[in-house]
Design a protein around this motif. Structure first.
Motif, PDB file in Angstrom:
ATOM      1  N   SER A  55       0.832  -1.197   0.000  1.00 63.53           N
ATOM      2  CA  SER A  55       0.000   0.000   0.000  1.00 63.53           C
ATOM      3  C   SER A  55       0.866   1.247   0.000  1.00 63.53           C
ATOM      4  N   ARG A  56       0.231   2.346  -0.354  1.00 60.03           N
ATOM      5  CA  ARG A  56       0.924   3.642  -0.350  1.00 60.03           C
ATOM      6  C   ARG A  56       1.441   3.969   1.045  1.00 60.03           C
ATOM      7  N   GLU A  57       0.636   3.696   2.092  1.00 61.93           N
ATOM      8  CA  GLU A  57       1.032   4.029   3.450  1.00 61.93           C
ATOM      9  C   GLU A  57       2.261   3.226   3.887  1.00 61.93           C
ATOM     10  N   VAL A  58       2.296   1.957   3.530  1.00 56.76           N
ATOM     11  CA  VAL A  58       3.449   1.117   3.901  1.00 56.76           C
ATOM     12  C   VAL A  58       4.703   1.617   3.204  1.00 56.76           C
ATOM     13  N   ALA A  59       4.595   1.932   1.913  1.00 58.00           N
ATOM     14  CA  ALA A  59       5.761   2.415   1.176  1.00 58.00           C
ATOM     15  C   ALA A  59       6.233   3.756   1.719  1.00 58.00           C
ATOM     16  N   GLN A  60       5.296   4.630   2.072  1.00 62.45           N
ATOM     17  CA  GLN A  60       5.690   5.933   2.612  1.00 62.45           C
ATOM     18  C   GLN A  60       6.413   5.775   3.939  1.00 62.45           C
ATOM     19  N   ALA A  61       5.930   4.871   4.778  1.00 65.55           N
ATOM     20  CA  ALA A  61       6.616   4.620   6.055  1.00 65.55           C
ATOM     21  C   ALA A  61       8.012   4.044   5.812  1.00 65.55           C
ATOM     22  N   ASP A  62       8.130   3.174   4.812  1.00 64.83           N
ATOM     23  CA  ASP A  62       9.426   2.572   4.476  1.00 64.83           C
ATOM     24  C   ASP A  62      10.424   3.643   4.049  1.00 64.83           C
ATOM     25  N   LEU A  63      10.017   4.526   3.126  1.00 64.28           N
ATOM     26  CA  LEU A  63      10.923   5.572   2.643  1.00 64.28           C
ATOM     27  C   LEU A  63      11.201   6.620   3.721  1.00 64.28           C
TER      28      LEU A  63
ATOM     29  N   GLN B  19      16.879  18.992   7.943  1.00 63.12           N
ATOM     30  CA  GLN B  19      15.516  19.505   7.802  1.00 63.12           C
ATOM     31  C   GLN B  19      14.603  18.550   7.033  1.00 63.12           C
ATOM     32  N   LYS B  20      15.144  17.448   6.552  1.00 65.92           N
ATOM     33  CA  LYS B  20      14.355  16.511   5.745  1.00 65.92           C
ATOM     34  C   LYS B  20      13.804  15.427   6.666  1.00 65.92           C
ATOM     35  N   VAL B  21      12.549  15.596   7.062  1.00 65.35           N
ATOM     36  CA  VAL B  21      11.986  14.754   8.117  1.00 65.35           C
ATOM     37  C   VAL B  21      11.215  13.556   7.574  1.00 65.35           C
ATOM     38  N   GLY B  22      11.060  13.445   6.290  1.00 67.91           N
ATOM     39  CA  GLY B  22      10.317  12.300   5.778  1.00 67.91           C
ATOM     40  C   GLY B  22      10.154  12.356   4.273  1.00 67.91           C
ATOM     41  N   VAL B  23       9.304  11.488   3.759  1.00 72.77           N
ATOM     42  CA  VAL B  23       9.032  11.389   2.321  1.00 72.77           C
ATOM     43  C   VAL B  23       7.529  11.329   2.131  1.00 72.77           C
ATOM     44  N   ASP B  24       7.030  12.008   1.114  1.00 73.08           N
ATOM     45  CA  ASP B  24       5.612  11.972   0.763  1.00 73.08           C
ATOM     46  C   ASP B  24       5.421  11.207  -0.535  1.00 73.08           C
ATOM     47  N   LEU B  25       4.450  10.311  -0.545  1.00 75.60           N
ATOM     48  CA  LEU B  25       4.059   9.595  -1.761  1.00 75.60           C
ATOM     49  C   LEU B  25       2.656  10.046  -2.154  1.00 75.60           C
ATOM     50  N   THR B  26       2.530  10.536  -3.356  1.00 77.94           N
ATOM     51  CA  THR B  26       1.247  10.993  -3.887  1.00 77.94           C
ATOM     52  C   THR B  26       0.925  10.180  -5.136  1.00 77.94           C
TER      53      THR B  26
END
Length: 901
Positions: free
Chosen positions: A315-323, A340-347
């Protein structure tokens, strides 16, 4: 052979049928007798015997009733032994024939209904084709639901790019993606093929087309080997560029084209449906990550975004958590560059391509659907009035043996036939209207090439036509068949339409029309008020008589600051001498151009806020830029001829920049350190404060902006000016008259500098509000149509009621009622319907308009002034619709009215 038709007509004389219906039944019964005669002959009877038996059936009362029941309700008729039963398709064929005759008998009603349905169904088809092409059609990629746009999430809001090392780490360390490709904007100038032309393209990483699952229509796409250092430069052309610039020549594959003074070999052409997150990209070239060693530095510029393909079942949520976990590791390992790069967004890629248009298109489809619903309600009212004239006919048919279901089926068949005609006309209207709709749509609307009438749109139109036929036909058919012969013969002239029950039914339909219309009117009113507020917002600059020129320059010929300075000085001198020119300026990025450029900075003597990166929009500007665009000076001085490469770097900050970082002081004289180069931050001194500019749109708050003189651009930042720069001319004459002189001046300085993008600055301003204007135009059009339909529906009900009650009105006036009393009586009925509809509509509008809050600017979805204004407008229209028939009622001659009763 006997004259069957004449015999039938004589036999029907005593049944008191309306002349038209008698002829219709005679036609059907004649066909039955002829079929019966043929059946007898087929069974072996002689001609004389067959005629005798058929005539006997006709003159026998019981057999005649059976035959009439077979005509009216063949599925329940009691047939003679051995007679064949009628088939369902024969019933349908009979109903269609009867329906066509009924529509031909009332050409006025038929024409009005078909036209109304054509407008309603055509509008829905056109808008749905837009929704289908932009929102519903799957992206032209392999398994598009698994494709995601990948961006960096930072402490400040917004979708941000990342560096090449970040991309490599995400690609190599993730556990949830099948593929990850990167891309970046590529600004190029095409030369050697006629006039030079500036083009927008993309640099893409190895395997990007494999990630997307795209094949070329000519040649091939880019392959992983194309990214290898030292390989020949290759390019893939977009389908539009191939057609527009090269006349769709298939021999273009293998030829060499010159981009930015560098030869590229064309290896393929992309399909026409190809879309990309870089809107308007017309060509693709390999990213070539090793071409510039600086790109491989962790602290280099963030310039890449990614396209990922999820693994099956992920799922998108799993991949976003992975990245995001990978981003957290990088943040810990490289705090200086990744702090300052605190995460990744998948759209989802489709969602990113559509952007903010999804909500607007859904609302427009709902609005035009509401117009069709109001049209159906109006037609239902007309059909009720029409059906009241057929109550006697329905009663006689029922007395002859037709069941209620059979009568409803016949009437519904007529309405469905009417809806089919309206659907065909609407489809033709949509076919010719879609090009007009696309011409009015904003230039930024994505995937317009896929907007067309296809099988899904045809299915939608067919379904809509059937639904419309059932919507406006079911109630009238049901009401028209709830009669008996005695009631139908006894009833006359009482109530609003064919009795009190139909009067209530028509009144309820008008209430529904008014309520639905009010919802649309309130929505349009909110958009109109929002747009007016938006138009009143000052962009922070003056667009009157300003011409904007968009240029890009070959990097090979302008590799350093000195070359750029020679070009700007030469062009500035030529442009200043043009007739009527009052000011000339240059800037790296134009407000409202859709582009941005940001740099981190610090303020000397201050610590950066904990956990926050100080970033500002960054512009390179010439001394004349502020006067050319009419940007006011708030404090300090502007740039001048003394601000050169040999003097100390200076800067001008915007008012928002100053208020944010010096809320109680003056920034003039302050020292900043800006990171706008590859060698580390450099010091600049603030010498002035300029007025705010709404650079990202009138509906966006002004960004903090830092301006540096073009002459003091860092050598590492020269590429920002060669990729694109904008020139502005303020003139005392119509700026359009300067287009050709400007083009000649540019070519005199550099014949390979593209000069096709020359337009008034006002066009940039209007383009920034084009999506809102598009929504406003369409919703206002639909709301206006709804208002007209509601007014005509109310007028029709009141006018028909007055016509039906002429006898009653005559009695009232004979007993002493005045014209004023009659006027008050009729107006009262109309106003009661208005009050009920308006109350229901206001409640519905209060709930529905909340879903369009994202489309509004500086206006609440429950703005009371809009609700009151729209209610007043609807009230005036309703009052006029009621007053006209009420005035005619007040002028009735009592004696004439009594005689008519």
């Amino acid at each position: 052979m006997p004259d069957w038709r004449g015999e039938v007509l004589r036999r029907l004389t005593g049944l008191s049928l309306p002349p038209g219906r008698a002829i219709e039944i005679a036609d059907e019964l004649t066909q039955h007798l002829e079929d019966r005669h043929a059946d007898l002959l087929a069974d072996g009877a002689s001609a004389a015997e067959a005629e005798r038996l058929v005539l006997a059936e006709l003159h026998d009362h019981d057999l005649l009733a059976q035959a009439l029941r077979q005509v009216e309700r063949p599925d329940r008729a009691v047939l003679p032994p051995g007679a064949p039963r009628r088939h369902l398709f024969l019933d349908l064929g009979q109903d269609l024939r009867l329906g066509l005759r009924a529509l031909r008998r009332q050409p006025g009603f038929t024409a009005v209904a078909v036209l109304a349905l054509a407008l309603g169904i055509g509008g829905n088809t056109a808008i749905f084709s837009l929704v289908n092409g932009v929102l519903l059609k799957a992206l032209p990629f392999r398994e598009p639901d698994r494709l995601m746009l990948v961006t960096s999430r930072r402490t400040d809001p917004g979708k941000r790019p990342f560096t090449l090392p970040d991309f490599i780490d995400f690609r190599d360390q993730n556990r949830s993606l099948d593929d990850l490709a990167a891309f970046a904007t590529w600004n190029v100038t095409l030369t050697g093929q006629g006039d030079a032309e500036r083009l927008l393209g993309a640099r893409v990483s190895a395997g990007a087309f494999g990630t997307l699952g795209v094949e070329a229509v000519a040649g091939r796409t880019l392959q992983p080997d194309d990214d290898t250092p030292g390989r020949q430069f290759v390019v893939v052309l977009g389908h539009g560029l191939w057609q527009r610039r090269f006349a769709a020549d298939p021999a273009i594959v293998g030829k060499t084209l010159t981009f930015n003074d560098t030869p590229y070999t064309v290896v393929g052409v992309l399909p026409p449906q190809f879309v990309f997150p870089i809107r308007d990209a017309e060509l693709m070239t390999p990213l070539a990550p090793d071409a510039d060693p600086w790109r491989g530095m962790r602290s280099s510029v963030n310039f890449l975004r990614g396209i990922a393909r999820l693994k099956p079942g992920v799922s998108r949520e799993v991949a976003q958590a992975d990245l995001t976990a990978v981003a957290e590791r990088l943040r810990r390992d490289y705090p200086a560059s990744n702090g300052q790069k605190v995460g990744v967004d998948l759209t989802p890629l489709g969602e990113d391509l559509v952007g903010d248009y999804r909500a607007a298109l859904v609302i427009l489809l709902a609005a035009v659907g509401t117009v069709l619903l109001i049209t159906c309600v109006n037609l239902a009212n007309l059909a009720l009035a029409r059906a009241s004239g057929r109550r006697r006919e329905m009663a006689i048919r029922a007395a002859l043996g037709a069941g209620r279901g059979r009568l409803v089926q016949q009437l519904l068949t007529e309405n469905l036939l009417l809806a089919a005609l309206g659907g065909l006309a609407g489809l033709a209207l949509a076919y010719h209207g879609i090009p007009v709709l696309l011409a009015l749509s904003p230039a930024t609307l994505p995937r317009v090439a896929e907007v067309a009438i296809d099988r899904r749109v045809l299915g939608f139109t067919l379904s809509l036509s059937v639904l419309a036929g059932l919507t406006f036909g079911l109630l009238p058919a049901w009401r028209a068949t709830r009669v008996d012969l005695e009631e139908a013969l006894r009833e006359g002239g009482r109530g609003l339409v064919g009795g009190r029950r139909q009067a209530r039914a028509r009144g309820l339909l008008v209430v529904a029309q008014i309520a639905l219309s009010l919802v649309l009117l309130v929505a349009a009113g909110l958009l109109l008020r929002s747009f007016a507020r938006l138009q009143s917002v000052s962009p922070g600059f003056d667009t009157d008589n300003v011409l904007a020129i968009h240029l890009s320059l070959p990097q090979s010929r302008y590799p350093d600051r000195a070359a750029i300075s020679r070009f700007t000085e030469a062009l500035q001198g030529r442009l200043e001498t043009l007739p009527g020119v009052e000011a000339v300026g240059c800037v790296s990025l134009l407000p409202l151009s859709g582009w941005g450029s940001a740099v981190p900075f610090t303020i000397e003597g201050r610590d950066a806020p904990a956990g926050e990166e100080m970033v500002t929009e960054y512009r390179l500007a010439s001394p004349g830029y502020f006067s050319a665009l009419g940007i006011p000076r708030v404090a300090g001085r502007g740039f001048d001829a003394h601000d050169t490469a040999t003097t100390g770097p200076v800067a001008i900050v915007s008012h928002t920049f100053a208020k944010r970082f010096w809320p109680d002081g003056n920034p003039v004289g302050a020292h900043l350190r800006i990171d706008d180069n590859d060698r580390g931050p450099r010091a600049v001194t603030v010498v002035g404060v300029a007025g705010d500019v709404r650079d990202r749109g009138l509906d966006a708050e002004p960004s903090p902006i830092l301006y540096l003189p073009i002459e003091q651009v860092h050598e590492d930042g020269v590429v920002w000016l060669t990729n694109q720069n904008y020139w502005l001319l303020r003139s005392a004459v119509d700026p359009l008259t300067l287009r050709e002189p400007v083009r000649r001046a540019i070519q005199a300085v550099d014949r390979d500098a593209p000069s096709s993008d020359i337009r008034p600055m006002e066009q940039y301003l209007q383009a920034s509000v084009a999506p809102r204007r598009f929504n406003l135009w369409l919703l206002t059009l639909f709301a206006g149509a709804a208002l007209v339909l509601a007014g005509t529906g109310l007028y029709g009900v009141i006018a028909y009621g007055v016509a039906q009650r002429r006898h009653e009105i005559g009695i009232r006036m004979t007993l002493g009622a005045t014209g004023r009393d009659v006027l008050r009586l009729v107006l009262g009925e109309g106003m009661r319907l208005l009050a009920a509809g308006a109350a229901l509509g206001l409640v519905a509008a209060w709930g529905v308009t909340r879903f369009m809050a994202a489309l509004l600017f500086d206006v609440s979805a429950t703005d009371p002034s809009t609700y009151l204004t729209i209610s007043a407008i609807l009230g005036l229209v309703a009052l006029l619709a009621c007053y006209l028939p009420a005035r005619r009622a007040a002028a009735v001659d009592p004696l004439v009215a009594l005689r008519s009763g």
